[in-house]
Design an enzyme around this catalytic site. Structure first.
Site, mmCIF file in Angstrom:
data_model
loop_
_atom_site.group_PDB
_atom_site.id
_atom_site.type_symbol
_atom_site.label_atom_id
_atom_site.label_comp_id
_atom_site.label_asym_id
_atom_site.label_seq_id
_atom_site.Cartn_x
_atom_site.Cartn_y
_atom_site.Cartn_z
ATOM 1 N N LYS A 230 16.382 18.191 41.393
ATOM 2 C CA LYS A 230 17.502 18.516 40.185
ATOM 3 C C LYS A 230 18.293 17.342 40.053
ATOM 4 C CE LYS A 230 21.149 22.157 40.314
ATOM 5 N NZ LYS A 230 21.609 23.388 40.823
ATOM 6 N N LYS B 173 48.246 33.816 53.904
ATOM 7 C CA LYS B 173 47.798 35.048 54.128
ATOM 8 C C LYS B 173 46.531 35.075 53.771
ATOM 9 C CE LYS B 173 51.808 38.135 53.886
ATOM 10 N NZ LYS B 173 52.501 39.317 53.052
ATOM 11 N N GLU C 277 47.331 42.426 44.909
ATOM 12 C CA GLU C 277 48.171 42.349 46.062
ATOM 13 C C GLU C 277 47.615 40.902 46.900
ATOM 14 O OE1 GLU C 277 47.702 47.086 47.472
ATOM 15 O OE2 GLU C 277 46.400 45.858 48.320
ATOM 16 N N GLU D 91 15.735 28.973 42.582
ATOM 17 C CA GLU D 91 16.286 27.873 43.220
ATOM 18 C C GLU D 91 16.444 28.090 44.512
ATOM 19 O OE1 GLU D 91 20.009 26.794 41.890
ATOM 20 O OE2 GLU D 91 20.249 24.834 42.544
ATOM 21 N N SER E 291 44.303 56.049 52.656
ATOM 22 C CA SER E 291 45.883 56.040 52.226
ATOM 23 C C SER E 291 46.075 57.034 51.658
ATOM 24 C CB SER E 291 46.346 54.780 52.026
ATOM 25 O OG SER E 291 46.057 54.482 50.505
ATOM 26 N N THR F 72 40.287 46.875 52.008
ATOM 27 C CA THR F 72 40.701 47.537 50.556
ATOM 28 C C THR F 72 41.735 46.925 50.028
ATOM 29 O OG1 THR F 72 42.508 48.898 51.593
ATOM 30 C CG2 THR F 72 40.221 49.957 51.562
ATOM 31 N N CYS G 152 18.194 25.417 37.332
ATOM 32 C CA CYS G 152 19.634 25.870 37.264
ATOM 33 C C CYS G 152 20.448 24.963 36.377
ATOM 34 C CB CYS G 152 20.244 26.227 38.599
ATOM 35 S SG CYS G 152 21.638 27.576 38.289
ATOM 36 N N ASP H 233 43.364 52.254 46.037
ATOM 37 C CA ASP H 233 42.419 51.181 46.390
ATOM 38 C C ASP H 233 41.166 51.726 47.458
ATOM 39 O OD1 ASP H 233 43.543 49.175 44.992
ATOM 40 O OD2 ASP H 233 45.196 49.458 46.606
ATOM 41 N N SER H 234 41.741 52.511 48.332
ATOM 42 C CA SER H 234 40.789 52.934 49.304
ATOM 43 C C SER H 234 39.895 54.156 48.930
ATOM 44 C CB SER H 234 41.459 53.541 50.756
ATOM 45 O OG SER H 234 42.667 54.460 50.469
#
Lengths: 545, 545
Positions: free
Chosen positions: B112, B516, B406, B41, B296, B401, B148, B300-301
Site C-alpha cells: 500500500k 468523563k 450527553e 485489506e 429508565s 445507553t 483502499c 435512550d434505553s
C-alpha cells in the site's frame, strides 16, 4: 555566542499562559546578555496538543501568540516550537516548526523532518515532514535547527529514510540546536544522553538541547535539557522534574569542563519523582487541589497516599478506610499507623450495611445461585460509590491505586477499585510498588513494615489472598514485562525458560482484560510501554489464538 | 476474465478462523470458474489489527496462514490483504500488502502506498509506504492492484504527495482491483461510491472493489463491495452490513447494465442497521450472547432495548427497571408497555433502600452540606452496581445507553449510567435518537408514544428536566455538530448565527468533560467524528482558553 536554555512547564492549549512564561524567560535571557533564548518543541501550545491541531482556530491562535511574542524581541533571538500552516497543495496541512523571532519580526521557520508515529507518538497524524534543508545564519554562525526526533536516527535499524542532520551537516553548520518534547520513562534518560552524545561525536558539533518538563495528563516530561560539546561531553545538564534555566557561553574553540551532569540512575528514585510530578501537575493544571483515596491496608494505597501527600501536601489528601466484614483487623490498624506516620487524618466508613442492603435488593434474582465475583465486586463498587460521593460533594479528585500487574491481568473491579481521575501506579508493577515503598521509607518508617511483609489480599472473601488467583508477583511481573514491554509472543517467552502453562495462562489474562483497561483512568506513564495510548490493542478479537 | 468479489466478516486476530473463511469463499469461486477471487485489506488478520502488528510472532503467524492458503490455490488467483515484513534497512518494519496466491505459490506482493493517519486511522504507526509501482500480469491482462486509501487522492486539496494510481496508469493497466477496509459512517457511503466512480472515469478503467463487513469493537464496516465499469457506472454492488459474494464476468468490450446498486440514502435506516450489526458482532466475537440494560422510561434505553432485542433476540436481552423515589409513575409504566410490545420480560428493583443505606453511611461527613450532584450520582451509581452485579452473576454484558449529546456535555454519571461493555448510542445525538425511535415504530408502535413526547429527564431530583441544565436538544445538537464534526471554533460557530453565550457555554461543557469520556466504554461509530480513538483531546489542559 551566549545561548540560554529555557526549560519550562507548559499547559497544553494554554497559549496565552505559555506565551507569558516564554516571555518572562526570554526577558531574563535578554538581561543576561544572551544571543539566543532557546525553548522546547511546540512550546507555544504545550506538547502534545493532540487533536486541538485539527482546529484551524487553534492554529491561528498559536500564530497570533507568535506575532505578539515577536513584537517583544530585540537583539536576542527567541527560538521556540509552534504548529504552523504548511500552505501545501499536496500533503498535510501543518508543520511542527521551530520559529526564530528577532528584532520584532518572525525571521525564519524550520520544520521538523522526522515525525515519530509509534508508541505514544502520532505526529504524522497532523504534520507533513520537512524535505528542504537550510541553516540559520546568525551573528557569523551557521546553526542547524532541529526538532526532537530529527536527531533520533543514529541507531540501526533506522526508522526513517531521511536523515536531517546528515543533510544539514553537508551545509557546514557550527552548532546544533534541538527543540524537544521528549517524555520520561525510567530507562529513557540514559538513552537520550547517549543519543545526543552520539550526535555531537558523529557530526563533530556541539548540541544545545531543550526539553520541557511537567505532566500533561498521562505523559510525564522530565526536562534534563543539556549542552554537549563537540567532543560529546555533557558540559551542562539542567534539572530533572523542575523548571530550569542555564546560560551557556560558547565559542568554537572554548574548553568546557565536562561531566557536570546529574547522575540519577536509580530507577525507583526516578519513578518516584516522575509520579510526584504527575500528581502535582494533574491537580494544578486542572484547577484542583484536593485528593481522596481509599486506604485498604495494602501496599498500593499506602504508596499512593505517601506520594500524594508529598505532591499535594498533607492537608490536601483525604484517605478513607472502608472496611467490610472481610477486612482484617490489621487492614485498619496498619492504615491508621500509616496516617499517623504521615500526620494525616483519615476517615473511616464501615461499608457492610450498604453492601447488605444492595445484596438484599438482589436476593430475588440471586437466590439459588453460587457466590461468585458478583458478590466480591459489590463490595469494591460500594467503596467506589462512597469515594465518588465524597469526591462529588467536596471536590476532591479520586486517586486510582491499581498497579500495573493488576491492570495487566484484570485483577480489579471496574467501577470499583478501578475508579479515579488519574491512575498513579497503573504503569508500576507490583514488585516495583514494593521498591517504591522501601524508597519512601528510606529515611524513616512511613509505611508500616507489616504492610510491606503481609501477603497481598483484595479481602473480598474470607481468607482471600492474591496468590489464590495469581502466580507469585516476582514471576508474574517478569512474564508481563516480556509480553508487554519486550513484545515477545508466548513461544519466545517459554523459550526463555518460563513454564508453558503459566505463560499461556498469564497472556490469556492480559488479552482478555483489554475491555477493563479501556475504561481505566489515564495512567501516569513511567515505562517504555504503558497501558493507554501507547499500547492500542483490540478489545474484541482473538489476540493469541 | 471472471472476478469473484468476496465480502466477509473477519475477527481481528483470528488468523486461522479468517483463513478458513477465505478458503471456503475461494473454493466457491473456483467452482464458479473464477479467474480471480478478491478479498479485502488485511483480510488474514481482520482490520484493524492495531498493536498486534508490533508483535513479530503475530506477523509470522499471518505469513504462515498465507503459505497454507497458497497450498490450496490452483488456476484461480487468490488475492488478499496481509501485513508482511518490509525487510528494509531504512523505514518501518512492515508493509500493508496485497498478496497474490496462484497455483500453489505466493506469486506476487503489492504494498500500500497511501497510509491514512488521521481520525480513526493510524497506519503510518505500523507501515512503510510503497514507492515502487508495477502491474500484475495475469492471463493476458495487466492489473493495477491497489489497497483502499491508494484510490483516495482524487479530491483537492490532496493529502498525499504520491499518487499511486497515476503512477500505475502510466504502465498501461486494463483494470483496477482495490482491497479495502473502509469503515462505515452514515454519510460515507455516497462519498465512497463517488470516489470510486471518479477513479473509473479519471483512469478510464473498471474498478473491482472489495470491502469487509462486520463490527470490530467500535468500528463498523459496512461492505458495499462493487464493480464499476470504465464509464463510471456502478454495475454491481454487494450487500451492506452482511457477507456477500458476486462473480463478475468482465471483458474489455463487454456492456453492463448500469445502476444495480442499492439505494440506501436514509441516514437513520443506515444508523439502525450499523448499530444492530455493532451489537451483534460485539457479542458474537467476544463469545457472549446475553445483554442487560437499565430501563429508565426514557427514549435512550427504549431505543437500545429495541435495537438489542433485534440484534440478539428477545430472549437474550434482560431489561431492568430501577426506580428511585424520584422516578415518576410513567417511567415504570412506559417501560412496561415497551417490554410488552417487544414480548420481553423485565425485572424491577426499587433502589431506594440501597440509596438510603449509602447516604446513611455518609451522614457523618455530609451533614451541614448542600444537596448537590453527589446525591444525584449516588442514585445513578447504585443502579450501576446493581446492573453490574447481575452482569457478573449471569454473564450478561451491560449495554451503555448514553447518547452523543450527553457524552459531549458530560450529562451523565461516571460509574453510573456511563457503565457498560459497549456504548450503543454514544455516537448518536439525542435528536437522532428520536429519529431512531420513529424508525423502530415505522410499522407498528413498539416504543410507546409517551416516551417520544414526554420531556427528557434524568429523574435524579424532584421534577428534574434535562432542559434545566441543557439548552433545547435541537439547538444543542446543531452547535455540537459544528464543534465536533465540522471542527469549527467558537468564533466561527457564533458567526453562523448562534448566540455567543450559548456557544461558549456548550463548548466549555464539551471541553471540560474530556475526563468523563476518557472512561466511557467503546462507542459504536456511525458518524465521521465519534468520541474515541478518532477524536483525541487533552484530558488536562485549556482547550479554548
Amino acid at each position: 555566542m551566549k545561548i540560554a536554555l529555557c526549560q519550562l512547564n507548559y499547559i497544553v492549549g494554554d497559549i496565552e499562559g505559555n506565551a507569558d512564561k516564554i516571555l518572562k524567560a526570554y526577558n531574563k535571557s535578554v538581561a543576561d546578555g544572551a544571543d539566543i533564548a532557546l525553548f522546547s518543541e511546540l512550546a507555544i501550545c504545550g506538547y502534545p496538543p493532540q487533536d486541538l491541531l485539527d482546529y484551524s482556530h487553534f492554529i491561528e491562535r498559536c500564530w497570533q501568540a507568535i506575532l505578539d511574542l515577536a513584537n517583544h524581541t530585540k537583539d536576542t533571538a527567541l527560538i521556540l516550537g509552534c504548529p504552523i500552516n504548511s500552505h501545501l497543495d499536496l500533503g498535510k496541512k501543518l508543520y511542527n516548526a521551530a520559529i526564530v523571532l528577532y528584532q520584532g519580526e518572525v525571521k525564519d521557520i524550520f520544520a521538523k523532518t522526522l515525525l515519530p508515529t509509534y508508541n505514544i507518538f502520532d505526529e504524522y497524524r497532523y504534520f507533513e515532514p520537512n524535505q528542504k534543508f537550510k541553516l540559520y545564519e546568525f551573528k557569523s554562525f551557521k546553526i542547524a535547527i532541529t526538532i526532537c526526533e530529527d536527531l533520533w536516527d543514529i541507531d540501526e535499524p533506522k526508522l526513517y529514510k531521511s536523515s536531517p542532520m546528515s543533510s544539514l551537516k553537508a551545509l557546514g553548520p557550527d552548532l546544533i540546536l534541538n527543540l524537544s518534547g521528549s517524555p520520561f520513562s525510567y530507562n529513557h534518560i540514559e538513552n537520550r544522553r547517549n543519543l545526543l552524545q552520539q550526535n555531537a561525536l558523529k557530526y563533530e558539533l556541539p548540541v544545545f538541547y531543550v526539553n520541557q518538563i511537567g505532566a500533561n495528563t498521562d505523559l510525564l516530561f522530565d526536562g534534563g535539557s543539556m549542552f554537549i560539546n563537540q567532543d560529546g561531553n555533557i558540559c551542562e545538564e539542567l534539572a530533572y522534574f523542575s523548571e530550569d534555566y542555564r546560560l551557556i557561553d560558547w565559542q568554537p574553540k572554548s574548553e568546557f569542563e565536562g561531566d557536570s551532569h546529574h547522575y540519577m540512575n536509580d530507577d525507583i528514585e526516578l519513578i518516584y519523582k516522575a509520579l510526584k510530578m504527575g500528581i502535582t501537575d494533574y491537580f494544578k493544571k486542572s484547577g484542583f487541589s484536593k485528593a481522596i483515596l481509599g486506604l485498604s491496608g495494602g501496599i498500593d494505597s499506602a504508596v499512593v497516599l505517601a506520594l500524594s501527600a508529598d505532591a499535594l501536601g498533607n492537608d490536601n489528601v483525604l484517605p478513607v478506610m472502608l472496611p467490610s466484614k472481610y477486612s482484617s483487623d490489621h487492614s485498619v490498624g496498619d492504615s491508621e499507623i500509616l496516617c499517623q506516620n504521615l500526620g494525616i487524618d483519615a476517615k473511616k466508613i464501615a461499608i457492610q450495611e450498604a453492601v447488605n442492603s444492595i445484596e438484599n435488593l438482589l436476593t430475588p434474582m440471586f437466590s439459588n445461585t453460587q457466590i461468585n465475583e458478583a458478590e466480591e465486586n459489590i463490595q469494591a463498587r460500594t467503596r467506589g460509590i462512597l469515594l465518588m460521593a465524597i469526591s462529588n460533594k467536596f471536590g476532591n479528585i479520586l486517586l486510582n491505586t491499581t498497579n500495573k500487574s493488576e491492570a495487566a491481568v484484570g485483577y480489579g473491579t471496574l467501577y470499583g477499585d478501578m475508579c479515579g481521575g488519574i491512575s498513579v501506579l497503573g504503569d508500576v508493577y507490583k514488585t516495583q510498588v514494593y521498591e517504591l515503598a522501601r524508597y519512601i521509607n528510606r529515611a524513616k518508617e512511613i509505611i508500616p513494615q507489616n504492610i510491606l511483609t503481609k501477603a497481598p489480599s483484595a479481602e473480598l472473601r474470607p481468607d482471600q489472598k492474591d496468590s489464590d488467583s495469581l502466580p507469585d508477583y516476582a514471576m508474574l511481573d517478569k512474564i508481563l514485562h516480556h509480553y508487554i514491554e519486550s513484545q515477545l509472543g508466548p513461544k519466545a517467552i517459554i523459550e526463555l525458560g518460563f513454564e508453558e502453562s503459566l505463560v499461556k495462562k498469564i497472556i490469556k489474562m492480559v488479552d482478555r482484560n483489554e475491555y477493563k483497561r479501556f475504561q481505566i483512568p489515564p495512567i501516569l506513564r513511567v515505562s517504555d510501554k504503558a497501558f493507554g495510548v501507547g499500547r492500542q490493542m483490540p478489545v474484541v478479537g482473538k489476540i493469541n489464538g
